[in-house]
Scaffold this motif. Structure first.
Motif, PDB file in Angstrom:
ATOM      1  N   LEU A 134      22.137  24.723  10.052  1.00 41.56           N
ATOM      2  CA  LEU A 134      20.858  23.973  10.032  1.00 41.56           C
ATOM      3  C   LEU A 134      19.977  24.552  11.211  1.00 41.56           C
ATOM      4  O   LEU A 134      18.591  24.176  11.249  1.00 41.56           O
ATOM      5  CB  LEU A 134      20.570  22.621  10.107  1.00 41.56           C
ATOM      6  CG  LEU A 134      21.434  22.079   8.822  1.00 41.56           C
ATOM      7  CD1 LEU A 134      21.511  20.504   9.147  1.00 41.56           C
ATOM      8  CD2 LEU A 134      20.705  21.988   7.742  1.00 41.56           C
ATOM      9  N   VAL A 135      20.476  25.384  12.103  1.00 43.20           N
ATOM     10  CA  VAL A 135      20.004  25.841  13.426  1.00 43.20           C
ATOM     11  C   VAL A 135      18.609  26.790  12.881  1.00 43.20           C
ATOM     12  O   VAL A 135      17.481  26.592  13.589  1.00 43.20           O
ATOM     13  CB  VAL A 135      20.847  26.675  14.251  1.00 43.20           C
ATOM     14  CG1 VAL A 135      20.122  27.463  15.170  1.00 43.20           C
ATOM     15  CG2 VAL A 135      21.971  25.795  14.746  1.00 43.20           C
ATOM     16  N   ASP A 136      18.700  27.604  12.044  1.00 42.95           N
ATOM     17  CA  ASP A 136      17.592  28.196  11.598  1.00 42.95           C
ATOM     18  C   ASP A 136      16.385  27.556  11.197  1.00 42.95           C
ATOM     19  O   ASP A 136      15.382  27.692  11.537  1.00 42.95           O
ATOM     20  CB  ASP A 136      18.016  29.519  10.620  1.00 42.95           C
ATOM     21  CG  ASP A 136      18.313  30.926  11.317  1.00 42.95           C
ATOM     22  OD1 ASP A 136      17.503  31.133  12.181  1.00 42.95           O
ATOM     23  OD2 ASP A 136      19.272  31.349  10.817  1.00 42.95           O
ATOM     24  N   ARG A 137      16.650  26.467  10.333  1.00 39.99           N
ATOM     25  CA  ARG A 137      15.704  25.589   9.820  1.00 39.99           C
ATOM     26  C   ARG A 137      15.152  24.939  11.035  1.00 39.99           C
ATOM     27  O   ARG A 137      13.784  24.932  10.939  1.00 39.99           O
ATOM     28  CB  ARG A 137      16.352  24.972   8.785  1.00 39.99           C
ATOM     29  CG  ARG A 137      15.334  24.124   8.082  1.00 39.99           C
ATOM     30  CD  ARG A 137      15.913  23.125   7.118  1.00 39.99           C
ATOM     31  NE  ARG A 137      14.671  22.434   6.403  1.00 39.99           N
ATOM     32  CZ  ARG A 137      15.478  21.740   4.951  1.00 39.99           C
ATOM     33  NH1 ARG A 137      16.540  21.932   4.682  1.00 39.99           N
ATOM     34  NH2 ARG A 137      14.272  20.889   4.505  1.00 39.99           N
ATOM     35  N   ALA A 138      15.843  24.248  11.986  1.00 37.52           N
ATOM     36  CA  ALA A 138      15.267  23.689  13.062  1.00 37.52           C
ATOM     37  C   ALA A 138      14.406  24.589  13.643  1.00 37.52           C
ATOM     38  O   ALA A 138      13.403  24.232  14.516  1.00 37.52           O
ATOM     39  CB  ALA A 138      16.373  23.389  13.757  1.00 37.52           C
ATOM     40  N   ALA A 145      18.145  18.386   4.371  1.00 37.55           N
ATOM     41  CA  ALA A 145      17.141  17.874   5.305  1.00 37.55           C
ATOM     42  C   ALA A 145      17.558  16.478   5.876  1.00 37.55           C
ATOM     43  O   ALA A 145      16.772  16.295   6.990  1.00 37.55           O
ATOM     44  CB  ALA A 145      15.951  17.780   4.216  1.00 37.55           C
ATOM     45  N   ILE A 146      18.216  15.905   5.281  1.00 38.19           N
ATOM     46  CA  ILE A 146      18.598  14.416   5.558  1.00 38.19           C
ATOM     47  C   ILE A 146      19.388  14.605   7.039  1.00 38.19           C
ATOM     48  O   ILE A 146      19.223  13.974   7.886  1.00 38.19           O
ATOM     49  CB  ILE A 146      19.654  13.617   4.648  1.00 38.19           C
ATOM     50  CG1 ILE A 146      18.584  13.295   3.578  1.00 38.19           C
ATOM     51  CG2 ILE A 146      20.036  12.229   5.354  1.00 38.19           C
ATOM     52  CD1 ILE A 146      19.077  12.576   2.223  1.00 38.19           C
ATOM     53  N   ASP A 147      20.310  15.757   6.969  1.00 41.08           N
ATOM     54  CA  ASP A 147      21.282  16.000   7.968  1.00 41.08           C
ATOM     55  C   ASP A 147      20.461  16.290   9.350  1.00 41.08           C
ATOM     56  O   ASP A 147      20.557  16.033  10.308  1.00 41.08           O
ATOM     57  CB  ASP A 147      22.355  16.836   7.649  1.00 41.08           C
ATOM     58  CG  ASP A 147      23.290  16.772   6.889  1.00 41.08           C
ATOM     59  OD1 ASP A 147      23.508  15.520   6.856  1.00 41.08           O
ATOM     60  OD2 ASP A 147      24.094  17.441   6.293  1.00 41.08           O
ATOM     61  N   LEU A 148      19.217  17.145   8.841  1.00 39.52           N
ATOM     62  CA  LEU A 148      18.567  17.615   9.959  1.00 39.52           C
ATOM     63  C   LEU A 148      17.752  16.610  10.347  1.00 39.52           C
ATOM     64  O   LEU A 148      17.787  16.586  11.847  1.00 39.52           O
ATOM     65  CB  LEU A 148      17.436  18.714   9.448  1.00 39.52           C
ATOM     66  CG  LEU A 148      16.632  19.301  10.226  1.00 39.52           C
ATOM     67  CD1 LEU A 148      17.139  19.929  11.496  1.00 39.52           C
ATOM     68  CD2 LEU A 148      15.552  20.283   9.949  1.00 39.52           C
ATOM     69  N   ALA A 149      17.370  15.761   9.790  1.00 38.28           N
ATOM     70  CA  ALA A 149      16.332  14.523  10.264  1.00 38.28           C
ATOM     71  C   ALA A 149      17.217  13.720  11.150  1.00 38.28           C
ATOM     72  O   ALA A 149      16.898  13.405  12.311  1.00 38.28           O
ATOM     73  CB  ALA A 149      15.628  13.621   9.250  1.00 38.28           C
ATOM     74  N   ILE A 150      18.282  13.340  10.642  1.00 35.89           N
ATOM     75  CA  ILE A 150      19.358  12.501  11.471  1.00 35.89           C
ATOM     76  C   ILE A 150      19.582  13.244  12.680  1.00 35.89           C
ATOM     77  O   ILE A 150      19.742  12.590  13.873  1.00 35.89           O
ATOM     78  CB  ILE A 150      20.671  11.755  10.667  1.00 35.89           C
ATOM     79  CG1 ILE A 150      20.267  11.306   9.508  1.00 35.89           C
ATOM     80  CG2 ILE A 150      21.684  11.282  11.488  1.00 35.89           C
ATOM     81  CD1 ILE A 150      21.403  10.837   8.547  1.00 35.89           C
ATOM     82  N   ALA A 151      20.004  14.445  12.699  1.00 35.54           N
ATOM     83  CA  ALA A 151      20.351  15.073  14.074  1.00 35.54           C
ATOM     84  C   ALA A 151      19.316  15.146  14.832  1.00 35.54           C
ATOM     85  O   ALA A 151      19.454  14.972  16.360  1.00 35.54           O
ATOM     86  CB  ALA A 151      20.712  16.641  13.599  1.00 35.54           C
ATOM     87  N   VAL A 152      17.963  15.257  14.557  1.00 35.29           N
ATOM     88  CA  VAL A 152      16.903  15.260  15.333  1.00 35.29           C
ATOM     89  C   VAL A 152      16.748  14.052  16.168  1.00 35.29           C
ATOM     90  O   VAL A 152      16.752  13.544  17.378  1.00 35.29           O
ATOM     91  CB  VAL A 152      15.465  15.494  14.466  1.00 35.29           C
ATOM     92  CG1 VAL A 152      14.488  15.006  15.576  1.00 35.29           C
ATOM     93  CG2 VAL A 152      15.453  17.176  14.280  1.00 35.29           C
ATOM     94  N   PHE A 153      16.945  12.733  15.308  1.00 39.24           N
ATOM     95  CA  PHE A 153      16.765  11.385  15.785  1.00 39.24           C
ATOM     96  C   PHE A 153      18.141  11.112  16.709  1.00 39.24           C
ATOM     97  O   PHE A 153      17.632  10.418  17.878  1.00 39.24           O
ATOM     98  CB  PHE A 153      16.584  10.421  14.747  1.00 39.24           C
ATOM     99  CG  PHE A 153      15.184  10.702  14.175  1.00 39.24           C
ATOM    100  CD1 PHE A 153      14.103  10.724  14.943  1.00 39.24           C
ATOM    101  CD2 PHE A 153      15.185  10.751  12.675  1.00 39.24           C
ATOM    102  CE1 PHE A 153      13.001  11.046  14.180  1.00 39.24           C
ATOM    103  CE2 PHE A 153      13.881  10.830  11.997  1.00 39.24           C
ATOM    104  CZ  PHE A 153      12.950  11.065  12.900  1.00 39.24           C
ATOM    105  N   THR A 154      19.350  11.605  16.382  1.00 38.07           N
ATOM    106  CA  THR A 154      20.390  11.208  17.398  1.00 38.07           C
ATOM    107  C   THR A 154      20.268  12.154  18.623  1.00 38.07           C
ATOM    108  O   THR A 154      20.670  11.647  19.897  1.00 38.07           O
ATOM    109  CB  THR A 154      21.725  11.462  16.592  1.00 38.07           C
ATOM    110  OG1 THR A 154      21.647  13.010  16.096  1.00 38.07           O
ATOM    111  CG2 THR A 154      22.005  10.424  15.600  1.00 38.07           C
ATOM    112  N   GLY A 155      19.303  13.416  18.394  1.00 32.12           N
ATOM    113  CA  GLY A 155      19.277  14.151  19.580  1.00 32.12           C
ATOM    114  C   GLY A 155      18.481  13.516  20.635  1.00 32.12           C
ATOM    115  O   GLY A 155      18.774  13.327  21.952  1.00 32.12           O
TER     116      GLY A 155
END
Lengths: 218, 218
Positions: A190-194, B162-172
DNA sequence: GTCTATAATCTGATAGAC
DNA sequence: GTCTATCAGATTATAGAC
């Protein structure tokens, strides 16, 4: 209790063979500490094991480090010095376009963190029981983080909030990867997408030309 | 490996006064464990302190929980049950437009995590030395995370990445806040920005209202 | 169900001989 | 500089009296 005047990242050169040998042993102890900590967790480090790992009794370790916290402190400092070296090693990407450079930096940061999860925890999380870095080591940390900010500035991102956001995103991906999928790449993918997502928000001017915005490529 | 049929969050009702009292004591012990752990860190929990906190000798605690890990396990499970309740409590936002609902959810998640950093660490990080949740408790966790995915689905986000990404952003954001600025709001202030950024990437259709949607409909 | 007693082990750290 | 000896305490956990 000791005089903590030591200026960040400026170890005095050893004055003789005696001191050189002593420094070598200190390095050896520190290295053994990293090995132990990777195997047993940050909090699982014990002076006994550490002594055994370098062929000493635990008590002798105190000749090199006055306390266990001093060892954590040295590890903390060393970790940030490695992070510093990591930043410097990214200088060869200066030729890249800013967006590509940012993408490159993101992947490298992710690698730096995930290749040594324990180091990541020591440097970027507050997971260790009663440990606080000494003023000297903390100063090193701040200096290095300033250099990281310089890296952002080099690609045109100077807003402190934007930098905070970007770092939070990457540490979030990193810690999810470490905690939930240590053997594979569920979050690494997911790094690229981020990166693309962040670019739109904090550096849209970088995307105004040809916008590749690649997603999901490893 | 084990039969994972055990339906989460369905403790058998106590069969008599004896069992009721016993359950009450178990709850009391668990509650004391949370207090201790908030004060001394997750790894700092000791059976001695725990016994003392509920007016027992440490040894008597073993009549209620067979081991220290069993206590961690019960805390883990309870934490996810609280998270479950947290999700359910968000049902009253169903009337909101999807984007607003997503924003609301983000803020509430941030609050859920930062109001109890130790719980956050237990549930979402792997910071505790030798502890692994039992299959039963882990099943609870998975069930609750599925419900979280349902929340995303409710606003039109079904892509697991997309869900993984969103959760990663908020946990970050959360973990940066907890680790580096626990008393203030340096990263909390970035939640809104992160939401906007995420919406552009993973739910652009929610933002297309005022512009001609050329991306195609659902 | 709670207690005393205690096992068995680990911890960080210090004193002082050599 | 490393050792022995030891302190002074912590830890989880078990056995068995009451």
């Amino acid at each position: 209790m000791a005089t903590v005047h030591a200026i960040p990242a400026a170890p005095a050169p050893p004055r003789g063979r005696r001191e050189a040998q002593r420094d070598r042993t200190r390095v050896e102890i520190l290295s053994a500490a990293w090995v132990l900590v990777r195997a047993q967790g940050l909090a699982g480090l014990s002076m006994r094991d550490l002594g055994e790992a370098v062929g000493m009794r635990a008590q002798s370790v105190y000749s090199y480090y006055p306390s266990k916290d001093a060892i954590y402190d040295a590890m903390f400092r060393q970790g940030y010095e490695e992070f510093d070296a990591w930043i410097a090693a990214g200088a060869d990407t200066a030729a890249l376009a800013p967006a590509a450079r940012f993408r490159h930096m993101a992947h490298r940061f992710f690698d730096f963190c995930t290749t040594d999860p324990v180091r990541y925890m020591l440097l970027f999380q507050r997971t260790i029981p009663g440990f606080e870095p000494s003023p000297g080591s903390y100063a090193v940390a701040l200096t290095v983080l300033d250099e990281l900010a310089d890296e952002f500035a080099a690609i045109g991102v100077t807003d402190p909030a934007a930098i905070d956001l970007a770092i939070a995103v990457f540490t979030g991906l990193t810690s999810q990867q470490i905690a939930n999928d240590p053997e594979r790449d569920r979050w690494e993918r997911l790094v690229d997408r981020a990166v693309s997502m962040l670019l739109v928000d904090l550096a849209p001017h970088l995307l105004d030309r040809t916008t590749p915005a690649t997603r999901g490529t490893t």
